[in-house]
Write a protein that holds these residues in place. Structure first.
Motif, PDB file in Angstrom:
ATOM      1  N   GLU A 102      19.689  23.822  84.439  1.00 34.21           N
ATOM      2  CA  GLU A 102      18.584  23.940  83.503  1.00 34.21           C
ATOM      3  C   GLU A 102      18.543  22.652  82.696  1.00 34.21           C
ATOM      4  N   PRO A 103      17.435  22.339  82.047  1.00 35.42           N
ATOM      5  CA  PRO A 103      17.402  21.122  81.226  1.00 35.42           C
ATOM      6  C   PRO A 103      18.426  21.194  80.101  1.00 35.42           C
ATOM      7  N   VAL A 104      19.068  20.072  79.813  1.00 40.82           N
ATOM      8  CA  VAL A 104      19.958  19.984  78.656  1.00 40.82           C
ATOM      9  C   VAL A 104      19.105  19.502  77.488  1.00 40.82           C
ATOM     10  N   GLU A 121      18.727  44.201  70.112  1.00 41.13           N
ATOM     11  CA  GLU A 121      17.778  43.205  70.610  1.00 41.13           C
ATOM     12  C   GLU A 121      18.504  42.145  71.432  1.00 41.13           C
ATOM     13  N   VAL A 122      17.965  41.855  72.605  1.00 41.74           N
ATOM     14  CA  VAL A 122      18.466  40.780  73.464  1.00 41.74           C
ATOM     15  C   VAL A 122      17.392  39.716  73.554  1.00 41.74           C
ATOM     16  N   ARG A 123      17.773  38.483  73.415  1.00 37.64           N
ATOM     17  CA  ARG A 123      16.825  37.376  73.527  1.00 37.64           C
ATOM     18  C   ARG A 123      17.295  36.430  74.635  1.00 37.64           C
ATOM     19  N   LEU A 124      16.439  36.172  75.625  1.00 37.58           N
ATOM     20  CA  LEU A 124      16.701  35.178  76.663  1.00 37.58           C
ATOM     21  C   LEU A 124      16.077  33.873  76.183  1.00 37.58           C
ATOM     22  N   VAL A 125      16.889  32.848  76.014  1.00 36.72           N
ATOM     23  CA  VAL A 125      16.482  31.672  75.248  1.00 36.72           C
ATOM     24  C   VAL A 125      16.493  30.439  76.132  1.00 36.72           C
ATOM     25  N   LEU A 126      15.381  29.720  76.170  1.00 36.66           N
ATOM     26  CA  LEU A 126      15.326  28.445  76.857  1.00 36.66           C
ATOM     27  C   LEU A 126      16.086  27.385  76.044  1.00 36.66           C
TER      28      LEU A 126
END
Length: 251
Positions: A40-42, A238-243
């Motif tokens: 994934e992008p750093v 709550e679950v957050r999928l974070v870029l």
């Protein structure tokens, strides 16, 4: 009133956690090699981090302990670096000057920040961390397996505002598919015990390159499996999928 709490995932297990104006960097990784790819992008460079008040490092694997990138980026080597002896011995050889060696259940302080090492288990010696400042409490799981001692954290530390857990269930093919990182279901069961206000998964995009993925490692790269498991086991969390690069403010 508790201080503000913000977390920005830089990539993999490298997080920038901000307790008000106090900034903590976890498990730095900014570069890649032929067999270590972030997947994934750093979101930042070591040179572009700005002021960091403390660095916590769970273990010495390159993708969690990229100290050479910090040095190349002009990082302040007087910044407190906190981790087990396997990490601080490496950091000492590289010129870091403020080293805080802590093992499971030991603590150190940096200003208003208290860092407690908590148990972990991996392919090498590892600790996890509880970070506390300004009435806020964060659990950082590095890339540990799910170990029973972590079930005691709520009774020891009280309410968690944020948990950050690995979810890819990494297995090593040459070791008869030995598992060395908790998987989505195991991470979800730990989340149900910790009961944080917010749960964020990490350590899922990493891969070992085309040949490495076929010959060396096997892993689950989809964080939605963790979100689905938490929704089943603890639907009120709550679950957050974070870029990478997206700041998340914890209520």
């Amino acid at each position: 009133m508790a201080t503000s709490l913000t977390v920005t995932r830089i990539g993999h297990a490298c997080q920038l956690i901000e307790f008000g104006g106090l900034r903590v960097l976890t498990d730095p990784w900014f570069t890649e090699t032929a067999t270590y790819h972030p997947g994934e992008p750093v979101a930042a460079t070591a040179a572009g981090l700005g002021r960091v008040d403390a660095v916590v490092v769970s273990h010495e694997h390159y993708d969690h302990c990229d100290l050479d990138a910090l040095i190349a980026g002009g990082f302040d080597l007087d910044t407190p670096l906190i981790g087990p002896a396997t990490v601080t011995s490496i950091a000492a050889r590289k010129g870091f000057r403020d080293l805080r060696t802590i093992e499971a259940w030991e603590s150190t302080t940096v200003g208003d920040l208290t860092v407690t090492a908590t148990p972990g288990e991996h392919g090498v010696h590892e600790v996890t961390f509880v970070l506390q400042s300004g009435g806020r409490t964060v659990f950082f799981g590095g890339d540990s397996l799910r170990v029973p001692e972590l079930d005691t954290l709520p009774s020891r530390f009280g309410k968690f505002d944020l948990s950050i857990l690995p979810t890819n269930g990494l297995c090593v093919r040459q070791l008869n598919m030995r598992q060395v990182v908790m998987d989505a279901e195991q991470a979800a069961s730990l989340t149900a015990v910790l009961r944080p206000t917010l749960a964020i998964p990490h350590h899922y995009a990493f891969h070992s390159g085309r040949l490495g993925d076929q010959m060396t490692t096997a892993a689950d790269h989809d964080p939605r499996h963790y979100a689905d498991a938490v929704a089943r086991l603890a639907p009120d969390i709550e679950v957050r999928l974070v870029l990478p690069g997206t700041p998340v403010h914890v209520a």
